[in-house]
Write a protein that holds these residues in place. Structure first.
Motif, PDB file in Angstrom:
ATOM      1  N   TYR B  33       1.179  -1.182   0.041  1.00  0.00           N
ATOM      2  CA  TYR B  33       0.130   0.332  -0.157  1.00  0.00           C
ATOM      3  C   TYR B  33       0.644   0.923  -0.215  1.00  0.00           C
ATOM      4  O   TYR B  33       2.224   1.104   0.341  1.00  0.00           O
ATOM      5  N   LEU B  34       0.139   2.110  -0.507  1.00  0.00           N
ATOM      6  CA  LEU B  34       1.078   3.331  -1.021  1.00  0.00           C
ATOM      7  C   LEU B  34       0.326   4.470   0.042  1.00  0.00           C
ATOM      8  O   LEU B  34      -1.528   4.483  -0.348  1.00  0.00           O
ATOM      9  N   PHE B  35       0.774   6.020   0.210  1.00  0.00           N
ATOM     10  CA  PHE B  35       0.032   6.435   1.685  1.00  0.00           C
ATOM     11  C   PHE B  35       0.517   7.764   1.378  1.00  0.00           C
ATOM     12  O   PHE B  35       1.824   8.365   0.964  1.00  0.00           O
ATOM     13  N   TRP B  36      -0.892   9.354   1.381  1.00  0.00           N
ATOM     14  CA  TRP B  36       0.287  11.263   1.113  1.00  0.00           C
ATOM     15  C   TRP B  36      -0.675  10.550   2.316  1.00  0.00           C
ATOM     16  O   TRP B  36      -1.268  10.630   2.713  1.00  0.00           O
ATOM     17  N   TYR B  37       0.301  11.162   3.684  1.00  0.00           N
ATOM     18  CA  TYR B  37      -0.166  12.117   4.596  1.00  0.00           C
ATOM     19  C   TYR B  37       0.526  13.611   4.393  1.00  0.00           C
ATOM     20  O   TYR B  37       1.528  13.893   4.049  1.00  0.00           O
ATOM     21  N   LYS B  38      -0.401  14.084   5.536  1.00  0.00           N
ATOM     22  CA  LYS B  38      -0.323  16.013   5.569  1.00  0.00           C
ATOM     23  C   LYS B  38       0.026  16.646   7.012  1.00  0.00           C
ATOM     24  O   LYS B  38      -0.582  15.598   8.178  1.00  0.00           O
ATOM     25  N   GLN B  39       0.594  16.937   7.370  1.00  0.00           N
ATOM     26  CA  GLN B  39       0.974  17.464   8.868  1.00  0.00           C
ATOM     27  C   GLN B  39       1.310  18.718   8.579  1.00  0.00           C
ATOM     28  O   GLN B  39       2.024  19.072   8.365  1.00  0.00           O
ATOM     29  N   PRO B  40       0.471  19.230   8.853  1.00  0.00           N
ATOM     30  CA  PRO B  40       0.102  20.436   8.761  1.00  0.00           C
ATOM     31  C   PRO B  40       1.073  20.894   9.706  1.00  0.00           C
ATOM     32  O   PRO B  40       1.188  20.706  11.349  1.00  0.00           O
ATOM     33  N   PRO B  41       1.687  22.750  10.046  1.00  0.00           N
ATOM     34  CA  PRO B  41       2.185  23.423  11.257  1.00  0.00           C
ATOM     35  C   PRO B  41       1.679  23.041  12.721  1.00  0.00           C
ATOM     36  O   PRO B  41       1.134  23.640  13.090  1.00  0.00           O
ATOM     37  N   ALA B  87      -1.247  24.405   2.818  1.00  0.00           N
ATOM     38  CA  ALA B  87       0.054  24.851   3.681  1.00  0.00           C
ATOM     39  C   ALA B  87      -0.155  23.582   4.150  1.00  0.00           C
ATOM     40  O   ALA B  87      -0.596  23.570   5.344  1.00  0.00           O
ATOM     41  N   ALA B  88       1.073  22.803   4.461  1.00  0.00           N
ATOM     42  CA  ALA B  88       1.420  21.294   5.250  1.00  0.00           C
ATOM     43  C   ALA B  88       3.018  20.570   4.773  1.00  0.00           C
ATOM     44  O   ALA B  88       3.859  21.380   3.530  1.00  0.00           O
ATOM     45  N   MET B  89       3.349  20.624   5.478  1.00  0.00           N
ATOM     46  CA  MET B  89       4.397  19.171   5.034  1.00  0.00           C
ATOM     47  C   MET B  89       3.388  18.054   4.490  1.00  0.00           C
ATOM     48  O   MET B  89       2.556  17.319   5.300  1.00  0.00           O
ATOM     49  N   TYR B  90       3.540  17.483   3.504  1.00  0.00           N
ATOM     50  CA  TYR B  90       3.775  16.141   2.818  1.00  0.00           C
ATOM     51  C   TYR B  90       4.385  14.807   2.770  1.00  0.00           C
ATOM     52  O   TYR B  90       5.426  15.213   2.306  1.00  0.00           O
ATOM     53  N   PHE B  91       3.554  13.822   3.084  1.00  0.00           N
ATOM     54  CA  PHE B  91       5.049  12.562   3.315  1.00  0.00           C
ATOM     55  C   PHE B  91       4.270  11.282   1.848  1.00  0.00           C
ATOM     56  O   PHE B  91       3.073  11.538   2.523  1.00  0.00           O
ATOM     57  N   CYS B  92       5.261  10.691   1.782  1.00  0.00           N
ATOM     58  CA  CYS B  92       4.922   9.815   0.928  1.00  0.00           C
ATOM     59  C   CYS B  92       4.981   8.492   1.397  1.00  0.00           C
ATOM     60  O   CYS B  92       6.015   8.481   2.830  1.00  0.00           O
ATOM     61  N   ALA B  93       3.893   7.402   2.070  1.00  0.00           N
ATOM     62  CA  ALA B  93       4.646   6.142   2.847  1.00  0.00           C
ATOM     63  C   ALA B  93       4.241   5.007   2.017  1.00  0.00           C
ATOM     64  O   ALA B  93       3.200   5.541   1.054  1.00  0.00           O
ATOM     65  N   TYR B  94       5.154   3.787   2.331  1.00  0.00           N
ATOM     66  CA  TYR B  94       5.150   2.976   2.313  1.00  0.00           C
ATOM     67  C   TYR B  94       4.973   1.471   2.891  1.00  0.00           C
ATOM     68  O   TYR B  94       5.534   2.192   3.850  1.00  0.00           O
ATOM     69  N   ARG B  95       4.216   1.062   2.896  1.00  0.00           N
ATOM     70  CA  ARG B  95       3.468  -0.393   3.865  1.00  0.00           C
ATOM     71  C   ARG B  95       3.354  -1.146   3.177  1.00  0.00           C
ATOM     72  O   ARG B  95       2.710  -2.026   2.362  1.00  0.00           O
ATOM     73  N   LEU B  96       3.682  -2.410   3.564  1.00  0.00           N
ATOM     74  CA  LEU B  96       3.749  -4.113   2.828  1.00  0.00           C
ATOM     75  C   LEU B  96       1.911  -4.563   3.113  1.00  0.00           C
ATOM     76  O   LEU B  96       1.751  -4.354   4.062  1.00  0.00           O
TER      77      LEU B  96
END
Lengths: 114, 118
Positions: B33-41, B87-96
């Motif tokens: 699985y692939l994900f995009w997460y958002k981390q606002p300030p 507006a935020a940091m955006y992180f791409c993430a992976y999980r088996l």
């Protein structure tokens, strides 16, 4: 239930001291995760629990780190003999074990080791 | 070991415009699985969108959509009609996949700082 909570939100300690953080997951979630996030980096997985069982530990989790989830509800993460390199944001997440296993994150505990 | 790479430390876009954030990953697995997460300030991380590797159709969630290229191991996020609240940091993430018996923790990229200009 308003989501995953973590306490304290900020912790300043001197090198060599022990610190303990607490995470309260969303009540119906049976999985709980700990991550560490340093400045300018993405979160790094440390460990996770399913109910009270600790199922996986990353190699990042040195012997000075210990995590517990005694009754399958809240969890604690203890760092013994803190070092300056331990300074980071410690994030907790919880999920209900399904195929998608969406993880809901808490606000984090920011640790500063002087 | 799986790795996730986000090559854009920072992106800037005008309000109401479209922006695409890039993510590549490395894995020898076929089911994940692939994900995009958002981390606002100063706020907690929230899930934006997810994609199952076995699905060919790209996931969409309102103004957010992905371009998943499995062979190229690429997973970009497109944000349409950008808003100030994006507006935020955006992180791409992976999980088996859980069926693979692999690790359940997420592997994150370093993130992309998204700036929205009014």
């Amino acid at each position: 239930d308003t989501g995953v909570s973590q306490d304290p939100r900020h912790k300043i300690t001197k090198r060599g001291q022990n610190v303990t953080f607490r995470c309260d997951p969303i009540s119906e979630h049976n999985r709980l995760y700990w991550y560490r996030q340093t400045l300018g980096q993405g979160p790094e997985f440390l460990t996770y629990f399913q109910n009270e069982a600790q199922l996986e530990k990353s190699r990042l989790l040195s012997d000075r780190f210990s995590a517990e989830r005694p009754k399958g509800s809240f969890s604690t993460l203890e760092i013994q003999r803190t070092e300056q390199g331990d300074s980071a944001m410690y994030l907790c997440a919880s999920s209900f074990a399904t195929v998608y296993n969406e993880q809901f994150f808490g606000p984090g505990t920011r640790l500063t080791v002087l | 070991a799986q790795t996730v790479t986000q090559s854009q430390p920072e992106m800037s876009v005008q309000e109401a415009e479209t922006v695409t954030l890039s993510c590549t990953y490395d894995t020898s697995e076929s089911d994940y699985y692939l994900f995009w997460y958002k981390q606002p300030p100063s706020r907690q991380m929230i899930l934006v969108i997810r994609q199952e590797a076995y699905k060919q159709q790209n996931a969409t969630e309102n103004r957010f959509s992905v371009n998943f290229q499995k062979a190229a191991k690429s997973f970009s996020l497109k944000i349409s009609d950008s808003q100030l609240g994006d507006a935020a940091m955006y992180f791409c993430a992976y999980r088996l996949s859980p069926w693979g018996g692999g690790a359940d923790g997420l592997t994150f990229g370093k993130g992309t700082h998204l700036i929205i200009q009014p």
